[in-house]
Every structure is written in structure tokens, then in C-alpha cells.
Design a protein around this motif. Structure first.
Motif, mmCIF file in Angstrom:
data_model
loop_
_atom_site.group_PDB
_atom_site.id
_atom_site.type_symbol
_atom_site.label_atom_id
_atom_site.label_comp_id
_atom_site.label_asym_id
_atom_site.label_seq_id
_atom_site.Cartn_x
_atom_site.Cartn_y
_atom_site.Cartn_z
ATOM 1 N N ASP A 52 0.835 -1.202 0.000
ATOM 2 C CA ASP A 52 0.000 0.000 0.000
ATOM 3 C C ASP A 52 0.869 1.250 0.000
ATOM 4 O OD1 ASP A 52 -2.473 -1.533 0.418
ATOM 5 O OD2 ASP A 52 -1.657 -1.883 2.413
ATOM 6 N N TRP A 53 0.271 2.348 -0.480
ATOM 7 C CA TRP A 53 0.976 3.624 -0.441
ATOM 8 C C TRP A 53 0.781 4.276 0.926
ATOM 9 C CZ3 TRP A 53 4.713 6.132 -2.646
ATOM 10 C CH2 TRP A 53 4.858 7.499 -2.440
ATOM 11 N N ASP A 54 1.872 4.596 1.590
ATOM 12 C CA ASP A 54 1.837 5.279 2.874
ATOM 13 C C ASP A 54 2.032 6.771 2.607
ATOM 14 O OD1 ASP A 54 2.427 6.472 5.330
ATOM 15 O OD2 ASP A 54 3.430 4.688 6.107
ATOM 16 N N GLY A 55 0.943 7.521 2.667
ATOM 17 C CA GLY A 55 1.021 8.936 2.352
ATOM 18 C C GLY A 55 1.846 9.726 3.351
ATOM 19 N N THR A 56 1.843 9.304 4.600
ATOM 20 C CA THR A 56 2.608 10.013 5.627
ATOM 21 C C THR A 56 4.105 9.855 5.394
ATOM 22 O OG1 THR A 56 0.843 9.660 7.239
ATOM 23 C CG2 THR A 56 3.021 10.228 8.090
ATOM 24 N N ALA A 57 4.521 8.607 5.092
ATOM 25 C CA ALA A 57 5.938 8.341 4.858
ATOM 26 C C ALA A 57 6.333 8.559 3.404
ATOM 27 C CB ALA A 57 6.268 6.908 5.267
ATOM 28 N N ASP A 61 1.950 -6.463 5.459
ATOM 29 C CA ASP A 61 2.171 -7.346 6.605
ATOM 30 C C ASP A 61 3.387 -6.957 7.438
ATOM 31 O OD1 ASP A 61 4.167 -8.048 4.865
ATOM 32 O OD2 ASP A 61 3.744 -10.195 4.887
ATOM 33 N N GLY A 62 3.962 -5.781 7.190
ATOM 34 C CA GLY A 62 5.083 -5.322 7.994
ATOM 35 C C GLY A 62 6.365 -5.201 7.193
ATOM 36 N N LYS A 63 7.441 -4.823 7.872
ATOM 37 C CA LYS A 63 8.715 -4.619 7.199
ATOM 38 C C LYS A 63 9.366 -5.953 6.825
ATOM 39 C CE LYS A 63 9.731 -0.211 9.507
ATOM 40 N NZ LYS A 63 10.692 0.535 10.349
ATOM 41 N N HIS A 64 10.109 -5.924 5.701
ATOM 42 C CA HIS A 64 10.886 -7.084 5.268
ATOM 43 C C HIS A 64 12.313 -6.618 4.986
ATOM 44 C CE1 HIS A 64 7.512 -9.923 4.893
ATOM 45 N NE2 HIS A 64 6.803 -8.861 4.517
ATOM 46 N N TYR A 65 13.270 -7.532 5.154
ATOM 47 C CA TYR A 65 14.679 -7.162 5.073
ATOM 48 C C TYR A 65 15.434 -8.029 4.071
ATOM 49 C CZ TYR A 65 13.505 -4.561 9.239
ATOM 50 O OH TYR A 65 12.908 -3.690 10.113
ATOM 51 N N TRP A 66 16.483 -7.432 3.506
ATOM 52 C CA TRP A 66 17.324 -8.132 2.542
ATOM 53 C C TRP A 66 18.095 -9.270 3.206
ATOM 54 C CZ3 TRP A 66 17.045 -7.364 -2.540
ATOM 55 C CH2 TRP A 66 16.528 -6.153 -3.015
ATOM 56 N N PRO A 67 18.324 -10.350 2.476
ATOM 57 C CA PRO A 67 19.243 -11.372 2.994
ATOM 58 C C PRO A 67 20.664 -10.811 2.995
ATOM 59 C CG PRO A 67 18.677 -11.846 0.720
ATOM 60 C CD PRO A 67 17.814 -10.686 1.140
ATOM 61 N N ALA A 68 21.487 -11.338 3.844
ATOM 62 C CA ALA A 68 22.865 -10.856 3.924
ATOM 63 C C ALA A 68 23.603 -11.085 2.613
ATOM 64 C CB ALA A 68 23.586 -11.546 5.073
ATOM 65 N N THR A 69 23.298 -12.202 1.938
ATOM 66 C CA THR A 69 23.911 -12.510 0.648
ATOM 67 C C THR A 69 22.845 -13.022 -0.308
ATOM 68 O OG1 THR A 69 24.417 -14.789 1.332
ATOM 69 C CG2 THR A 69 26.125 -13.113 1.713
ATOM 70 N N GLY A 70 23.183 -13.033 -1.585
ATOM 71 C CA GLY A 70 22.255 -13.561 -2.578
ATOM 72 C C GLY A 70 21.330 -12.507 -3.150
ATOM 73 N N SER A 71 20.622 -12.871 -4.228
ATOM 74 C CA SER A 71 19.723 -11.954 -4.933
ATOM 75 C C SER A 71 18.284 -12.453 -4.858
ATOM 76 C CB SER A 71 20.157 -11.815 -6.398
ATOM 77 O OG SER A 71 21.446 -11.257 -6.495
#
Length: 313
Positions: free
Chosen positions: A89-94, A101-111
Motif C-alpha cells: 500500500d501507499w503510505d502517504g505520511t511516509a 504485513d510489515g517490514k521485510h529485510y534483505w538477505p545478507a547474501t544472494g539476490s
């Protein structure tokens, strides 16, 4: 059909195969001492989507305010989910797109490979999705099924357009700071119907019919380029509009001999006639075609000129 470096769309019934959507949470790494970064998404929002006949999302503020899309993320070159399909979704405030479903993070390695579609709640004519990979090197082959597009202007009056984005080979080093760009594309073609500049005073259009149109097919999106190609299926039927208008979504296709037959039933001063013309045309994915009609009741003549946009609308 040969399944090579490609992603498939079929117009028939649209859900992700359960085996593909098994939770990838164990791969979705949280921020830790190694400096993992949050995954951010950007979208080409100026031409992402529009309804065919109703409200048009053709500008950034409207789309950001009212739009959302669904995104799934896979370990690059595999069908292993990294982020299970989720709405964005578009967060107009940010002023940014956020996973619902919340924040997601990159793996340390790999694509990672990203596949998204809009609207987040798919239209009724789009059906099932499966996700696989093939080729050397391996590239994604998402596969879609869907029901038929409506073959009338009344059937399309509330038909919402479906668009997709495929972005592969993304990693923390390159996209951790810039974000992942999702450039949505139109897998369908669209047509518009209009009068030519000639004088048509007193003429009433009763119907405009494109003969022998396919409204089912399989769209294969090349996993390397993200571009779609189509193979139609099922029996042909007539597409009928009650008057000049559009745009209407159609399945991309070629016609026998490169021509399509168009019939126009019209009335002038109590005289009702059916005019027929054969037009050289084809419908390619992502292109828009405008048909301009000239009716000459006295000569019993129908002339149709075609204009094709050379870029995606």
C-alpha cells in the motif's frame, strides 16, 4: 506451447498455487548486527493501470491515494518464496510503498526476484497463478490463468485493468539503498472507437461488431525481458459495442490473413443499414488502437482508419 525462459498468463481462473505460496518467513531476515537493510519498493505509477470505462488512475496522486498492488518475492532463479505474496500500500505520511504485513529485510547474501500485479485484489477475469523457473540460467516462469474478457461494451463497463511487474536479480548491495523498481506493464491490448472528421449529422449508431474475436489465451512473459507474448485459445465470438466509445481491453491476437471484419449497423432518417469493412490489423500486448469510422449512407460505404500508439499507454 514450449516452456522456456518465460512467465505465463492465461485468461481463465487466477490463484497462486498453494505449494508456491508456502511461507518464506524463515528466509526473510530481520535487522541484525550484520547491517541488514529494509526492502523498499518503487513503482512506475504514471501508466500503471486504469479502469477501462470507469475512474482512471492515470496520475501519481490518485494512484498513490487509492492504489495498491500485490507482490511476491523469490530467491533468485528459484521458485522458493522469500516473501510470501502480500499486498503493498501507499503510505502517504511516509511517502513510500509499504508491505501490508510489515517490514521485510534483505538477505545478507544472494539476490531476489520480485513479481507484482495490480490491482492488489485481482479482477474477476484473471484466474490462477503458479510460479516456476526454467532455462540456463534459470529465469522465472510465473503462470496465470483467467476467465474470458467481456466481449461487449456493457460487459466491460466495470472491467478493471490488470497489469504486472517482474524484476529479477535484485540484491542488498545494489538495491538496498535505491529500492527495487517495479515497472508495471500492460499484458492486454486496448481499442477505441470514434467518428472520423467527416460530417455524420443525423446518423445513429446501433451497434459496432468486430467479428470472430478470441477472448481467451495464454500470455507468456519472457523471464529475461519481462515482455509478454500471447497464444489465443478457445472458440471465437463477436465483440459488440452499442456506440462509439472505449477504451476496451482485448486479448492480443492476429487475425486470419491479417484482417478483421467489422460490421456497423446505423440509422439515418429512418433508413437502417448494416455496413461491412475488412480492416488490416493485429492487436499486440501493451498497444492501443483507435478505429475511426466514416459512414456514407448515399454510397452505402464504410471506411475505417486505424491508428496504433507506438508505446504502452
Amino acid at each position: 506451447m514450449k516452456l522456456t525462459s518465460s512467465l505465463y498468463i492465461t485468461i481463465a481462473g487466477f490463484f497462486l498455487a498453494g505449494a508456491i505460496l508456502l511461507c518464506g518467513c524463515t528466509s526473510d531476515e530481520s535487522p541484525a548486527a550484520d547491517g541488514n537493510k529494509e526492502i523498499h519498493l518503487t513503482a512506475d505509477i504514471w501508466r500503471v493501470m486504469e479502469d477501462t470505462r470507469t475512474a482512471t488512475f492515470d496520475n501519481a496522486p490518485a494512484l498513490q491515494t487509492e492504489g495498491s498492488f500485490t507482490c511476491a518475492v523469490y530467491q533468485a532463479g528459484t521458485a522458493t518464496p522469500y516473501i510470501t505474496e502480500t499486498a503493498v500500500d501507499w503510505d502517504g505520511t511516509a511517502s513510500k510503498w509499504q508491505f501490508r504485513d510489515g517490514k521485510h529485510y534483505w538477505p545478507a547474501t544472494g539476490s531476489l526476484d520480485f513479481f507484482a500485479y495490480m490491482p492488489a485484489e485481482k479482477p474477476s477475469y484473471i484466474g490462477a497463478i503458479t510460479y516456476a523457473v526454467s532455462g540456463e540460467p534459470a529465469v522465472p516462469n510465473p503462470q496465470f490463468t483467467s476467465t474470458s474478457l467481456p466481449l461487449s461494451d456493457t460487459g466491460q463497463s466495470t472491467t478493471q485493468e490488470f497489469v504486472y511487474a517482474l524484476t529479477t536479480g535484485q540484491n542488498k548491495a545494489a538495491q538496498g539503498a535505491t529500492g527495487v523498481a517495479l515497472n508495471f506493464k500492460h499484458p492486454f491490448a486496448r481499442i477505441n472507437l470514434q467518428w472520423s472528421a467527416a460530417d455524420h449529422t443525423g446518423i445513429t449508431i446501433n451497434s459496432i461488431t468486430f467479428k470472430n474475436i478470441k477472448n481467451n489465451g495464454t500470455c507468456t512473459i519472457d523471464g529475461s525481458t519481462g515482455n509478454p507474448s500471447w497464444e489465443t485459445s478457445g472458440s471465437a465470438a463477436d465483440f459488440t459495442a452499442a456506440a462509439m466509445g472505449g477504451p476496451f481491453l482485448v486479448v492480443p491476437q492476429t487475425f486470419t490473413g491479417g484482417n478483421v471484419t467489422i460490421e456497423v449497423n446505423a440509422t439515418k432518417e429512418g433508413d437502417t443499414e448494416t455496413f461491412t469493412a475488412t480492416v488490416a490489423t493485429a492487436w499486440a500486448a501493451g498497444y492501443s488502437y483507435t478505429y475511426s469510422f466514416t459512414l456514407n449512407f448515399k454510397a452505402k460505404e464504410l471506411i475505417i482508419d486505424t491508428t496504433k500508439y507506438t508505446e504502452q499507454w
